[in-house]
Design a protein around this motif. Structure first.
Motif, PDB file in Angstrom:
ATOM      1  N   LEU A   1       0.875  -1.179   0.000  1.00 31.32           N
ATOM      2  CA  LEU A   1       0.000   0.000   0.000  1.00 31.32           C
ATOM      3  C   LEU A   1       0.907   1.223   0.000  1.00 31.32           C
ATOM      4  O   LEU A   1       1.463   1.596   1.036  1.00 31.32           O
ATOM      5  CB  LEU A   1      -0.901  -0.005   1.241  1.00 31.32           C
TER       6      LEU A   1
ATOM      7  N   ASP B   1      -0.381   4.321   2.502  1.00 32.14           N
ATOM      8  CA  ASP B   1      -1.043   4.030   3.776  1.00 32.14           C
ATOM      9  C   ASP B   1      -0.066   4.265   4.930  1.00 32.14           C
ATOM     10  O   ASP B   1       1.052   4.756   4.730  1.00 32.14           O
ATOM     11  CB  ASP B   1      -1.574   2.592   3.783  1.00 32.14           C
TER      12      ASP B   1
ATOM     13  N   ASP C   1      -4.724   3.484   7.834  1.00 32.06           N
ATOM     14  CA  ASP C   1      -5.517   4.488   7.129  1.00 32.06           C
ATOM     15  C   ASP C   1      -6.679   3.888   6.338  1.00 32.06           C
ATOM     16  O   ASP C   1      -7.481   4.627   5.768  1.00 32.06           O
ATOM     17  CB  ASP C   1      -4.614   5.273   6.162  1.00 32.06           C
ATOM     18  N   THR C   2      -6.744   2.560   6.281  1.00 35.16           N
ATOM     19  CA  THR C   2      -7.778   1.893   5.484  1.00 35.16           C
ATOM     20  C   THR C   2      -8.489   0.876   6.364  1.00 35.16           C
ATOM     21  O   THR C   2      -7.919  -0.162   6.707  1.00 35.16           O
ATOM     22  CB  THR C   2      -7.161   1.171   4.265  1.00 35.16           C
ATOM     23  N   ASP C   3      -9.732   1.168   6.744  1.00 40.58           N
ATOM     24  CA  ASP C   3     -10.439   0.331   7.713  1.00 40.58           C
ATOM     25  C   ASP C   3     -10.475  -1.138   7.314  1.00 40.58           C
ATOM     26  O   ASP C   3     -10.175  -2.023   8.119  1.00 40.58           O
ATOM     27  CB  ASP C   3     -11.876   0.840   7.899  1.00 40.58           C
TER      28      ASP C   3
ATOM     29  N   GLU D   1      -6.925  -2.794   7.508  1.00 37.70           N
ATOM     30  CA  GLU D   1      -6.128  -2.743   8.739  1.00 37.70           C
ATOM     31  C   GLU D   1      -6.006  -4.124   9.379  1.00 37.70           C
ATOM     32  O   GLU D   1      -6.974  -4.880   9.472  1.00 37.70           O
ATOM     33  CB  GLU D   1      -6.741  -1.769   9.742  1.00 37.70           C
TER      34      GLU D   1
END
Length: 448
Positions: free
Chosen positions: A350, A353, A384-386, A389
């Protein structure tokens, strides 16, 4: 106006130069590559070997498109072919010294790796030699020593610390996840591309130039380092013309002793920043033109270490911004074919992120030749990415038996757990992570 990197570099260098007289006592900056003036040999051969055994139960993936296949987190590196194995983890040999009598203030440090690990695997495994260190250090100035070549970068304690005095077999999850860098060509979105590493792991090293120094005042030792490097791994040239910046500052109360086991209480802070080049796939059509772009990679941390008599302790908090390694598709081995036969697992990144993590570490010598250790670490990935994560928690219980000052046995049991904290327990990612095994490891270290 000067940018943030420039301001930090100037502040750290100024802090070091404002201190009093330089000192020769060893810390990690000094110990690895610097010799005492007029007292070192012209050439000293040295090295160490680390044979080991590691084991997990080998639980297979319990859900997802690769269900029933090997889970990458339950296999043993670097080959990922088995859940238990004997291995020569490291086998390093080198030479170090100074130009005495020609010039005792010029030192050199050379080291190669012949073990079976992430350094040697891209090209050979056991017996394949790879250069890890090749540096020259100039100790001619009171305010700053100068080191050039390939060497350890100033940064987190687990990376900067000499591996032959490391107290565990495996690194913490956060160090392995965001600091022990793997260099890859793409983000993993291209169809049917395993996207494996394009070379050795970074091994906490870079090629560049470093200004550093250590100063002593009233029983305290203050150190700084400023480095500029390629940011492209071991024994390789730069690939994007963007240089990495490394900054480090520490202060330590010295209790006594010398060398790698010197006793004291240290606090430190560090910062790293650079760019990485990645290829991004444009859609799922294999004929589509891909796009190459540079992405910023930042890392910073703050920590402390303590060693006094029978007691040892350490703690560190680490933050990562950009270029977050994001596991593999479905937790499978890179290159594995899905059960439907429609796709292959890839290694993913990512590029924009974030992640963070921390660890607490304690050791106690119950007698001079036996130390008991306990370490707890947490790694929060892709914060930063639900949906992406992941949270990794590891409790490591360890014991060390010291045959002598240069030979010891290390045993670790790691209680490992992982979850996708923002998804239901029944979601496929959590079903996969529920299958993460504990890990047992045993290692011999012999220095010569």
């Amino acid at each position: 106006m000067p940018n943030t990197k420039t301001r930090l570099a100037v502040l750290i260098a100024a802090a070091g130069m404002a201190a009093t007289a330089p000192v020769q006592a060893a810390n990690w900056l000094i110990l690895q590559g610097t010799e005492p003036a007029g007292a070192a040999e012209r050439a000293r051969l040295w090295g160490f070997i680390q044979p080991e055994f590691q084991y997990t139960e080998g639980t297979e993936l319990e859900a997802g498109p690769f269900s029933g296949q090997d889970a990458i987190f339950n296999t043993i590196g670097p080959d990922r072919d088995a859940s238990s194995q004997f291995n020569i983890r490291r086998a390093r040999i080198g030479v170090r010294g100074q130009g005495f009598p020609l010039d005792s203030k010029t030192n050199y440090f050379f080291l190669v790796e012949a073990g079976n690990n992430g350094i040697t695997k891209p090209g050979g495994g056991l017996g394949s030699l790879k250069l890890t260190d090749a540096s020259v250090t100039f100790n001619h100035f009171d305010a700053a020593r100068v080191r050039v070549g390939q060497f350890k970068t100033p940064g987190a304690e687990e990376g900067l610390k000499a591996i032959h005095v490391f107290d565990y077999v495996n690194f913490t999850s956060v160090t392995d996840g965001v600091l022990l860098e793997r260099y890859i060509d793409a983000d993993g979105s291209a169809p049917n591309d395993p996207n494996g590493p394009n070379g050795p792991v970074g091994a906490f090293r870079d090629i560049g130039v470093q200004l550093f120094q250590t100063f002593k005042r009233d029983g305290w030792e203050h150190s700084y380092a400023v480095m500029v490097g390629n940011g492209n791994g071991l024994a390789r040239s730069d690939n994007n013309n963007e240089k990495d910046i490394y900054l480090y500052l520490s202060t330590e109360k010295i209790f006594g002793g010398k060398g790698a086991r010197r006793q004291g209480w240290k606090g430190f802070v560090w910062y790293q920043q650079g760019d990485r080049t990645l290829t991004l796939a444009q859609g799922t059509d294999s004929t589509a033109d891909d796009v190459e772009d540079d992405f910023e990679r930042k890392r910073w941390g703050v920590g402390t270490t303590y060693l006094n008599g029978k007691y040892r302790a350490a703690a560190e908090y680490i933050v990562a911004d950009g270029m977050i390694r994001n596991g593999t598709d479905g937790g499978a081995i890179p290159g594995a074919l899905s059960n439907a036969g429609t796709s292959r697992a890839s290694l993913n990144v990512l590029p924009e992120d974030e992640a963070d993590g921390w660890y607490l570490d304690f050791g106690y010598k119950i007698r001079p030749d036996i130390e008991l250790d306990i370490r707890y670490d947490r790694f929060n990935r892709a914060t930063d990415t639900d949906a992406a994560e992941r949270r990794f928690d590891t409790l490591t219980l360890g014991a060390q038996y010291f045959f002598n000052k240069k030979t010891r046995f290390i045993f670790n049991y790691e209680f490992r757990e992982a979850e996708a904290p923002n998804l239901p327990n029944s979601a496929v990612p959590n079903q996969i992570l529920d299958g993460m095994d504990d890990r047992i490891s045993a290692q011999i270290l012999a220095i010569f």
